[in-house]
Design an enzyme around this catalytic site. Structure first.
Site, PDB file in Angstrom:
ATOM      1  CD  GLU A  40      -2.370  -1.692   2.539  1.00  0.00           C
ATOM      2  OE1 GLU A  40      -2.135  -1.000   3.547  1.00  0.00           O
ATOM      3  OE2 GLU A  40      -3.004  -2.774   2.586  1.00  0.00           O
ATOM      4  CD  GLU A  71      -3.990  -4.306   5.189  1.00  0.00           C
ATOM      5  OE1 GLU A  71      -5.204  -4.568   5.037  1.00  0.00           O
ATOM      6  OE2 GLU A  71      -3.566  -3.141   5.325  1.00  0.00           O
ATOM      7  CG  PHE A  94       1.566   0.672  10.608  1.00  0.00           C
ATOM      8  CD1 PHE A  94       2.529   1.334  11.361  1.00  0.00           C
ATOM      9  CD2 PHE A  94       0.921   1.375   9.605  1.00  0.00           C
ATOM     10  CE1 PHE A  94       2.834   2.673  11.118  1.00  0.00           C
ATOM     11  CE2 PHE A  94       1.210   2.712   9.357  1.00  0.00           C
ATOM     12  CZ  PHE A  94       2.174   3.375  10.114  1.00  0.00           C
ATOM     13  CG  ASP A  96      -0.189  -2.745  14.936  1.00  0.00           C
ATOM     14  OD1 ASP A  96      -0.311  -2.850  16.159  1.00  0.00           O
ATOM     15  OD2 ASP A  96       0.741  -2.111  14.395  1.00  0.00           O
ATOM     16  CG  PHE A  97      -2.199  -2.877   9.119  1.00  0.00           C
ATOM     17  CD1 PHE A  97      -2.722  -2.413  10.313  1.00  0.00           C
ATOM     18  CD2 PHE A  97      -1.797  -1.940   8.172  1.00  0.00           C
ATOM     19  CE1 PHE A  97      -2.829  -1.050  10.571  1.00  0.00           C
ATOM     20  CE2 PHE A  97      -1.904  -0.587   8.418  1.00  0.00           C
ATOM     21  CZ  PHE A  97      -2.413  -0.134   9.614  1.00  0.00           C
ATOM     22  CG  HIS A 140      -1.348   2.731  12.965  1.00  0.00           C
ATOM     23  ND1 HIS A 140      -2.658   2.727  13.387  1.00  0.00           N
ATOM     24  CD2 HIS A 140      -1.403   2.852  11.610  1.00  0.00           C
ATOM     25  CE1 HIS A 140      -3.466   2.862  12.344  1.00  0.00           C
ATOM     26  NE2 HIS A 140      -2.730   2.936  11.250  1.00  0.00           N
TER      27      HIS A 140
END
Lengths: 334, 348
Positions: A40, A71, A94, A96-97, A140
């Site tokens: 992205e 994702e 990030f 977290d994703f 994030h």
């Protein structure tokens, strides 16, 4: 041979971690036509944190691909593409994703080689950012590399220096296994000497002794490598601190850790991930299994106290592990 | 060869042979599972044969497919060897995955078969990735993803189709609507009447076809393949079909009536109707069909015998095939696991 040793013998340039990663990508894109970068905003924007800056101009839209915000689709596309003849480098903005992409990572990317009886290669690299310190709040800022390192079929690396970042990313891209490359976003501006040789790589699974010492071993990752080196300088004359940049979370270089422990007798593990059930526990357990009789004091853990990373600066500062925490841990056991 | 020329009598006969192979293979797998020979789960493809054979028949041999947990039909249509498939069902080393995959995960990358898949909706993203590789290398191939009516409800399928549509990737998505997502009827899982309606959202062609008619499936996929190969992007095809058996062998099927199942079998069986068409066109006799059935039944029985007698993997093989490059942990932990000399005993 460690990167540290190589630095003494090879020509180097001084650069930041961000520049080292960018250079590694550029060199591998030049070296191998099968390599492409997808994520992205990796193209026109050059990466939300600037890491892929300039690559689109140099390599074009075919090889530097701005993807939809998908994702799971990205992880699945990288897996399918790797299985069919290309060498994807997927950026998940990030870490977290990774939760959004978990199915394709844990059930496809990680398992296909094994479930197919070894009759497939999976040369995919997933780059992602970790860590608190930017006021980015819980979604994030996570340090989740333990998830990936824990999951069979995936390799995980997390460099603490510019040289490690470059050498490990090149190895990750060249590897025929899925490798997750975790970039701590607070060290992008850290600079250091990096070998200029385009064939400079660091083997996955090899830690680096960044500073030698006789009294206590600090096994650190990412941002805490630099902070631990700073602590070691501050304590010089009082405590002789050996600092290891772990660099690879899986496979893990048990030999380097245990050799150091045999010399110092004391171990601090400094890693930004949550403290329970994780990277710290794994290193401490291996030290216990392989170096039990060298331990002169209990192993100390420095990490995030099982909280998420809060937004408000004083709260964030409270939970993030720092050099001061490393110093306290050292002082508890020497 | 995978390609079946449905314009020719020989091609049509080959389509029939493949459908019948799938039927007899899965009927046999079902029996052997109920006998306790085959471990795990078996998800029979019985009733849906026209979809796999029609779709894969329209592909070129080196095209890629991704499959579902109901994957035996896709494997056989792609030309995989029933003997090595049965060996995999039996967990034998000679199986396609050396006994590490089983019924739900048969794969043969050399044949372009990127895996049956135990996760609903997981195949389309992989097929999108394969299509990306094809476009990247400018190769003359396409990828085809099979997905069930349950799978099309998964978010990652939407992501995969959206990416492929945006980038005109050479891929065909075939939704096998067999009327039930596990034990829940399709109309209770989707608001649209035709699952191909979702194609409008991606601005790609979408068709709903009769999935019990091998010719209809073949023609739709052939057209979609041409479109993909020409660089015009993906197509979404819904093939309406019917699952004769439960979701898995042993499913008590409380969610539907025997009448419903019998009606589909009586009125719309893909093998029976296609065979009759060939007989009516004087391309086949009933005697020839029975002979074909016997040949295939014999081959499947031989596959079972072979699978039964094939050697099982050695326990140490469990530690192989994880990575291309070493991870010392695996050998270390495996050695430690048995360090006291103990063997896996009957008391476990």
């Amino acid at each position: 041979m460690t990167a540290h040793a190589e630095l003494e013998t090879e020509a180097t340039d001084r650069m930041t971690v961000r520049e080292a990663i960018n250079q590694a990508l550029r060199e591998e894109l030049e070296r191998d036509e099968d390599v492409f970068v997808m994520g992205e905003d990796v193209g026109v924007m050059g990466g939300v944190l600037g890491v892929t800056d300039g690559l689109l101009e140099e390599f074009g839209e075919k090889r530097i691909v701005d993807s939809p915000i998908s994702e799971a689709g990205l992880a699945g596309l990288g897996t399918g593409a790797a299985a069919t003849g290309t060498r994807p480098v997927i950026e998940i903005m990030f870490s977290d994703f990774l939760g959004v992409a978990a199915e394709q990572i844990i059930n496809q990317m990680a398992k296909m080689r094994y479930m197919f009886g070894g009759k497939i290669e999976m040369p995919v690299t997933v780059r992602t950012t970790e860590g608190g310190g930017m006021g980015a709040a819980s979604q994030h800022s996570g340090t989740i590399h333990t998830w990936i390192a824990h999951f069979p079929g995936l390799k995980a690396v997390a460099p603490g220096t510019p040289a490690a970042a470059k050498g490990l990313l090149k190895s990750s891209i060249r590897s025929n296994d899925p490798v997750f490359f975790f970039e701590n976003k607070m060290i992008y501006e850290d600079s250091g000497e990096v070998p200029v040789d385009e064939e400079f790589t660091i083997p996955i699974g090899e830690a680096s002794v960044e500073r030698t010492g006789d009294d206590v071993t600090v096994v650190a990752t990412q941002r805490l490598v630099g902070e631990s080196l700073g602590v070691a300088d501050d304590l010089e004359g009082d405590v002789d601190v050996e600092v290891i940049d772990l660099r690879s979370l899986y496979p893990l270089d048990t030999d380097t850790i245990v050799s150091s422990l045999e010399k110092t007798g004391r171990l601090v593990v400094a890693d930004e991930s949550p403290l329970s059930y994780g990277t710290h526990a794994e290193i401490a357990t291996r030290a216990m299994e392989e170096g039990f009789f060298s331990l002169d004091a209990p192993v100390q853990r420095v990490g995030t106290p099982d909280t998420h990373i809060p937004f408000s600066p004083p709260l964030e500062e409270e939970v993030l592990p720092s050099g001061a925490d490393v110093e306290n841990a050292i002082n508890r056991i020497v | 060869m995978v390609t079946i020329d449905m314009e020719q009598p020989e091609g049509r006969k080959e389509a029939l042979r493949r459908m019948l192979t799938i039927r007899l293979f899965d009927e046999t797998a079902e029996k052997r599972f109920l006998d306790g020979d085959i471990p795990g789960f078996v998800h029979p493809y019985i009733g849906e044969e026209a979809v796999a054979v029609g779709a894969i028949g329209a592909l070129e041999p080196d095209d890629y497919i991704t499959s579902t947990h109901r994957g035996h039909g896709h494997c056989l249509a792609k030309g995989l060897d029933p003997e090595r498939m049965m060996a995999e069902l039996y967990g034998k080393r000679e199986g396609y995955c050396k006994g590490k995959g089983g019924s739900m995960h048969i794969a043969d990358v050399d044949a372009g078969m990127l895996g049956a898949n135990g996760i609903v909706g997981a195949g389309p993203p992989l097929a999108t990735g394969a299509a990306f590789s094809i476009q990247y290398d400018d190769r003359d191939q396409v990828a085809l993803a099979f997905c069930g009516d349950g799978g099309i409800a998964q978010g990652q399928v939407h992501e995969a189709i959206n990416m492929a549509a945006t980038w005109d990737l050479p891929v065909v998505y075939v939704v096998e609507n067999n009327q039930y997502g596990e034990g829940t009827p399709v109309e209770k899982q989707h608001n649209v009447e035709n699952l191909s309606d979702t194609a409008h959202a991606y601005d790609i062609p979408g068709f709903t076809i009769d999935g019990m008619d091998v010719t209809a499936v073949y023609e739709a996929v052939a057209e979609a393949r041409d479109r993909a190969d020409a660089g015009d992007g993906p197509t979404l095809i819904e093939a309406k079909t019917y699952r004769y058996r439960g979701h898995f062998v042993g499913d008590e099927e409380e969610y539907r009536t025997d009448d419903e199942v019998e009606r589909w079998q009586r009125e719309d069986d893909p093998i029976e109707t296609f065979k009759q068409r060939l007989v009516d066109r004087d391309e086949l006799t009933d005697e020839e069909f029975e002979q074909l059935r016997e040949e295939i039944a014999t081959a499947v029985d031989e596959a079972v015998e072979h699978a039964r007698e094939a050697p099982t993997p050695e326990p140490d093989e469990a530690y192989e095939d994880m990575f291309a490059e070493p991870a010392p942990e695996i050998q270390h932990f495996a050695a430690q696991f048995r360090a006291d000399g103990g063997e896996r005993g009957d008391d476990r």
